[in-house]
Structures are given as structure tokens and as C-alpha cells.
Write an enzyme that holds these catalytic residues in place. Sequence first.
Site, PDB file in Angstrom:
ATOM      1  N   GLY A 231       0.814  -1.033   0.100  1.00  0.00           N
ATOM      2  CA  GLY A 231      -0.161   0.083   0.163  1.00  0.00           C
ATOM      3  C   GLY A 231       0.824   1.367   0.056  1.00  0.00           C
ATOM      4  O   GLY A 231       0.546   2.033  -0.819  1.00  0.00           O
ATOM      5  N   ILE A 458      -0.697  -4.607   5.608  1.00  0.00           N
ATOM      6  CA  ILE A 458      -0.195  -4.440   4.298  1.00  0.00           C
ATOM      7  C   ILE A 458       0.919  -4.864   3.585  1.00  0.00           C
ATOM      8  O   ILE A 458       1.606  -4.624   2.647  1.00  0.00           O
ATOM      9  CB  ILE A 458      -0.317  -2.784   3.802  1.00  0.00           C
ATOM     10  CG1 ILE A 458       0.820  -2.153   4.715  1.00  0.00           C
ATOM     11  CG2 ILE A 458      -1.714  -2.362   3.866  1.00  0.00           C
ATOM     12  CD1 ILE A 458       0.856  -0.489   4.372  1.00  0.00           C
ATOM     13  N   GLY A 459       1.522  -5.705   4.654  1.00  0.00           N
ATOM     14  CA  GLY A 459       2.736  -6.368   4.057  1.00  0.00           C
ATOM     15  C   GLY A 459       3.880  -6.474   5.439  1.00  0.00           C
ATOM     16  O   GLY A 459       4.902  -7.302   5.357  1.00  0.00           O
ATOM     17  N   LYS A 669       8.972   0.609  18.970  1.00  0.00           N
ATOM     18  CA  LYS A 669       8.707   1.792  18.212  1.00  0.00           C
ATOM     19  C   LYS A 669       8.358   1.452  16.771  1.00  0.00           C
ATOM     20  O   LYS A 669       9.007   0.316  16.228  1.00  0.00           O
ATOM     21  CB  LYS A 669       9.473   3.128  18.495  1.00  0.00           C
ATOM     22  CG  LYS A 669       9.558   3.404  19.927  1.00  0.00           C
ATOM     23  CD  LYS A 669      10.530   4.547  19.927  1.00  0.00           C
ATOM     24  CE  LYS A 669      11.834   4.366  20.176  1.00  0.00           C
ATOM     25  NZ  LYS A 669      12.482   5.601  20.754  1.00  0.00           N
ATOM     26  N   GLY A 670       7.910   2.295  16.096  1.00  0.00           N
ATOM     27  CA  GLY A 670       7.500   1.869  14.471  1.00  0.00           C
ATOM     28  C   GLY A 670       8.832   2.076  13.776  1.00  0.00           C
ATOM     29  O   GLY A 670       9.637   2.586  14.013  1.00  0.00           O
ATOM     30  N   GLU A 673       8.344   3.668   8.354  1.00  0.00           N
ATOM     31  CA  GLU A 673       8.470   4.892   7.881  1.00  0.00           C
ATOM     32  C   GLU A 673      10.159   5.150   7.863  1.00  0.00           C
ATOM     33  O   GLU A 673      10.923   5.587   6.970  1.00  0.00           O
ATOM     34  CB  GLU A 673       7.714   6.304   8.498  1.00  0.00           C
ATOM     35  CG  GLU A 673       6.481   5.897   9.072  1.00  0.00           C
ATOM     36  CD  GLU A 673       5.399   5.582   7.829  1.00  0.00           C
ATOM     37  OE1 GLU A 673       5.742   6.200   6.711  1.00  0.00           O
ATOM     38  OE2 GLU A 673       4.460   4.827   8.162  1.00  0.00           O
TER      39      GLU A 673
HETATM   40 MO1  MOS Z   1       2.291   4.753   5.559  1.00  0.00          MO
HETATM   41  S1  MOS Z   1       2.194   6.288   4.211  1.00  0.00           S
HETATM   42  O1  MOS Z   1       1.535   5.596   7.029  1.00  0.00           O
HETATM   43  O2  MOS Z   1       0.912   3.731   4.883  1.00  0.00           O
END
Ligand code: MOS
Length: 709
Positions: A231, A458-459, A669-670, A673
Site C-alpha cells: 500500500g 499491508i505487508g 517503536k514503529g 517509515e
Molecule cells: Mo504509511 S504512508 O503510514 O502507509
Amino acid sequence: MQTAILKDQNDRVDGIDKVMGRAKYFAEYNLPGLTYGVLVTSTITKGKISSFDTRAAEKAPGVISVISHLNKPSAPAYEQDGGPAMKIFYTDKIFFNGQPIAIVVANTFERATYAASLVKVGYEKEDFNTDFEKAVSNTKAKKLQGQPDYKRGTENAYKTAEVKIEANYHLPIETHNPMELHGIIADWRPNNQLTVYAKTQGVKATQGAIANVFKIPVENIQVNSEFVGGGFGMALRTWPLEIATVMASKHIARPVKVVITRMQMFTMVGNRPAAIQTIGLGAKKDGTLTGITHRAFGETSAYENFTEGVVNMAKFMYQCDHVNTQYTVVPVDLGVPIWMRGPGEATGAFALESAIDEMAHALDMDPLEFRIKNDPEKDQQRNKPFSDKNIKEAYRVGAEKIGWSERKNKPGSLVNGQWKTGFGVSIGVFNANRGRASLKAILKSDGTLLMQSATSDIGPGTGTGMSLIASRILSIPVEKIKFELGDSSLPPAPSQGGSATLSTVGSAVNDACVSLKSTIAELAANSNMDATANFVDVLKKNNLPSIEVTKQSQAGKERDEYSMYSFSIHFVKVKVHSLTGVVKVDKIVSVGDSGTIVSPKTARSQMVGGAVGGVGMALTEESVIDHRYGRYINNNFADYHVPVNADIPEIEVHFINKPDPYINPMGAKGMGEIALIGFSAAVANAVFNATGKRIRTLPITPDKILTSS
Ligand code: MOS
């Protein structure tokens, strides 16, 4: 420092299903009576539809219906003022080239495609502009404030600094282009009951968006989206094409499937907006940063506004008392942009992290040393301590792995025949988000655990990460755990976006599993069993086939006390060919500083994927428009260049892997990004180090290297 191989290298829980083709993506569902929709799109860029002739299309073989603004079915939200900016089929206005203006539904996809070609449309054309650079430089063109101006200390302090640099950076439109095409299957049944199979990053968001347009209760809408083929942000909203499909199903009272074409992926589902940025940096001769100015123009559409955090990073990423930022959006006659991996920050980081490298060069300092010297102790923007930050350690790990000691500060020093070698570094940073999510967990006497939450994957491997969290708390092997997602009837969770799913939903998994564990301990104690007794034995002894709990989890006040970010450091080694200007990425080392690594294998994959996306952003990706017609001209995979295997060297990924004490129970943490943010600057900095040529316009194609001085 933890650079050894991390334990628990679990495979993806759905990996085999995916590679065997057993995982079902939305377009693979085949409902009884399914019909196929194909969108007719505008061939002008701005104006009005003046005539619409659907007679030939309607008479074509297999055609069931042609739906347009002339015969639209009821969508109450579109009949009110306000609401969605682009009311599909409720307007004769054209806002961009390729705008959906009708849907042709037939009994096969091929027949719908053919019939769509027979729709004849007349237009009244208006003047338009699709050229963002032109709109920015045109003083008469509309400009909108994208974010409030920010100022700390003196404005434009860089201008009076001992050493200063100022430069402009240009990013083109980038298009997400996940492998899976966008679309939806909509099945509107009597009594306003609707089931959809969607490609979405948020089943609850899709449910809410459709309910809002058609003004039916959310409970009437079932959204299924178990597997998503990528995505990158483009499936974070419900697009007009999806509403069009729902309208069509409602109109003909049969299920309708729409899968858009690759060409339509460039116009109907958003893009990373183009940007022009100016960075001014000031420093003392000893390398202390004394001023940062970051001004950005971002592209938006004429019919709907879009903004993102382009100038965020300048406000906190470096120790500096004088910082000012400005962010302006400039409408053009194109489809509205949307978040794309590292939204805003990836754009801003290219400029800021290139400029930081330029300043280090102006100071004749090693850019790594310059960064370390200006690494902030606390977040000066929010005036708060960072919850956790290990950037200096990440610099050290990455520098060693890339072989930074071979680097020469003087550009063009490492030459071998016709190839010049250079090294570059950059930082990536993104807010460590955590939202609110609910999860139901059912522990069964057959030794299995079932967890359910209306999140998406989404993956990144959401089910794998969640299963590992549960496995560690309850000591259940991952094979005995099932995590169900992608279904709007499950307990609510936010959309998968902003690198927040593991933090948000993982915390609910943690809380539910901790609760189940204590229930088992209580049951064991009440039935005179050992506190460490196996849960299967405890349930059986208590004649319980299962126990279940639903937990909602969200952040507490620690979010107000600390500044929470994920960080990454990207190191890139490139070789640049002196005669052709070809850039070969020779080695990549990405170091993640994002708290605990819950699932090492999928975490590494995130970083690898981000690096590949970063190579594309740096060297090849650009959506090109012929501004005479307002049409994309490289809207296919032959002409829109994403990196292929031959473009990608081996990628080394390292993690600091220290728990963030405040973010959530896992300390994780993520990462989605930060895997991409900053990467393109590392490449640009490496190209400069190799050649002495500073390319400030992405992508860094050979022509730019050959023609720049
Ligand atoms: Mo991401 S741009 O938060 O799918």
C-alpha cells in the site's frame, strides 16, 4: 551494542500461504452473480462535461449498466453541502485528467473494457496548470499555508553565521505503485446491507467512509481485507472509484468488482506530492549549528487540500537555538496527493540531510563528526526529553559496517579506473505513534490461542509480530496462535499507517495476554494446582473449553512527558561511472533505533524494503507529466522506473534493539517509515563524495551528474 544475530528469527505466519497463492487478495473473491466495472475517465484536465452519449456502450454485448452523473443512484452525503470535495458522479466538473466520470458494468471484464471505450463525451475546456514548479514561481498562483510558521530564537539566523549555506531542493511526484492494483468488490443487498472486499489499510476506515457517503449504519457494512499486496499509504483513504463501485452495485443490485489499471494507479489513488524546499544553515567554524531555516512548497490539488509534515524534522533533529520553518501548499490541476511511505518526513529529510552534508563540507568536517557534534540532548521543539534515543551508537555501528574509515573527506578521492567511490550518511526520524486498539483473545483447552482485531496488514507482517508478543507472554508456540485481522466486525483498531500498528495493536495483545495469564494463575490456585501449571491442564481441570478476554489499550500520560521518535541511520556506498554518470549502489547499511525488535525477521524486511524504496526515490522514480495536456506520460512499469534486483546490492540491517521505557509495554517503536526516511539524502551525499557534484533534484539520473558542474 547488539549487532549479533537476534534470536527468534520466526518466519511469517502467513508466508507459506502467500508464496503458495493460497492467501486471497480482494480481487480473487468470486461472488455469485459477480459483474465487472470499468471506469470511463476524463480526457481533458479542467472544465465541464457538455455532452454524454452512452447509447453505443449500453447496447454493447454483456453490458448491464452505465452509470454517470446523469443517472447516479442516491448517495445522501453528496446531495448535501460540504462533504467530500470530489463527489463522484455528482458533478459535471472536471478537476484532473483521468478523473472517473462513468462506470460501465458488464458480465465480463473484457466486455466492460470494450463498452467503456464506446462512451462519447463532449467537454467545455478551461485553462489549467499541472506544472507545480511553474505554479510555485507564479506570484499570482494560489498559495495556501500548509502548517503554521514555526520560530525558535531568531528568524533566519543562518544569514549572519560564520559559515552559511543556502540551497534549493526539488522532488518530483512519486507514485506508490504497490504490486497489487487498487479496487474493490461491492455487494449491495436488499435492506441496505453491504459487503465489500477491499484493498485497504483500514477496514474500519473503509466501513466508516462508505457509511458516511450513503448514510447507512456502519453495522450494515462488512469490510473484508485479509491480505493486501502493498500500500505504502495509497490505501489509507476510500477513493472515489470505490464509492463508484458501491453505487454501481446498489444501482444494479448485483455484486460489482473494479480493479483499476496500472495507468489509472497514477491518477486515481494519490501520489507523493512534488516539493521545492529551501534550506539555510548557519554554523560556527568549530561546527556548532547556529541557525536552521527550512521553507517548503508542497503540491496539492485544486479541488481538495493535502498537507504533510515536510518541515517537522528541522524543528528538533539537531541542537540549534535558532530555527524557523514555513510550509506552503500550492494547488495544481491533478488528482489529490496522499501519504506515501515516510510521508512529509521523507521529503523534508532529503533536503535537510543533504544540507547537513553540504554544511559539513563547507566546514571541512567529516559529516558524521558534524552530526554527532550537533546531536540534541533533548527535544528543543517540545522542550521535553526524548523517551529514548541511541543515535550516537547507531552512527558507530553503521560507520563500522559500511567501512566509513575508507572514506576521504575530499570528494573524488577514491578512483578506480572509470569508477569513483563515495560514502554518504543520513538520518531518518518519524514520530513513534501509538493509538487506541481493542483485541479479543481466546485461550482454548486444545492448547491454541485465537486473537482478533480489526487491524490490517499491508505487508509488514502484523500477524507475525502479534503472535510473537503473545507467544512470549503465554509461552505458547507461534504455530498454536492465530491472529485474525482485516475484518470490520472484529474489535476496532486504527488503520495501518504511520508505523503505529505494532505499538498500538501490540499493546492490546500484551494487555490481553497478561490478563489471560493471571486468570490462568488464579484458576490454578483455586483448584490447588501449581502456579506454573500448563494452561491446558488448568482449563481441563476447571472444565473450561476456553477463556476469553477483550482489552482496549492506549497510551497514558507518559506520552505528554516525553518526546517519542523512532530513528534510523542510513549509510550508502556508491560507485559513479565518470563517463556515463551511472550510479551503482555498492553497499547499504541501515541501522534502526526503534526500541525493542519484536520480530527480527520481518523488522529486517521492513528496513530492506525501505532501502529499496529509497534507492528508487534517489535514483529512478519520477512521475512525468506532459503539461500541454496535463497527462502522465510514464504511467506504466516500463517507463516508471522502480529498482530491480540488479540495482540493489546486499543490504545490511542492524538494530540497536533497546526497549524504549515509555512507549508501550513491549518498548517497541514503529519502523515502516524510518526505513525510507532520509535514505535518498544518503545516496545524494555519497554521489557528492564520489564526484564533487551536488545533485539537489531527485531522481539523480546520469544526465544530471554529467551536466552539473
Ligand atoms: Mo504509511 S504512508 O503510514 O502507509
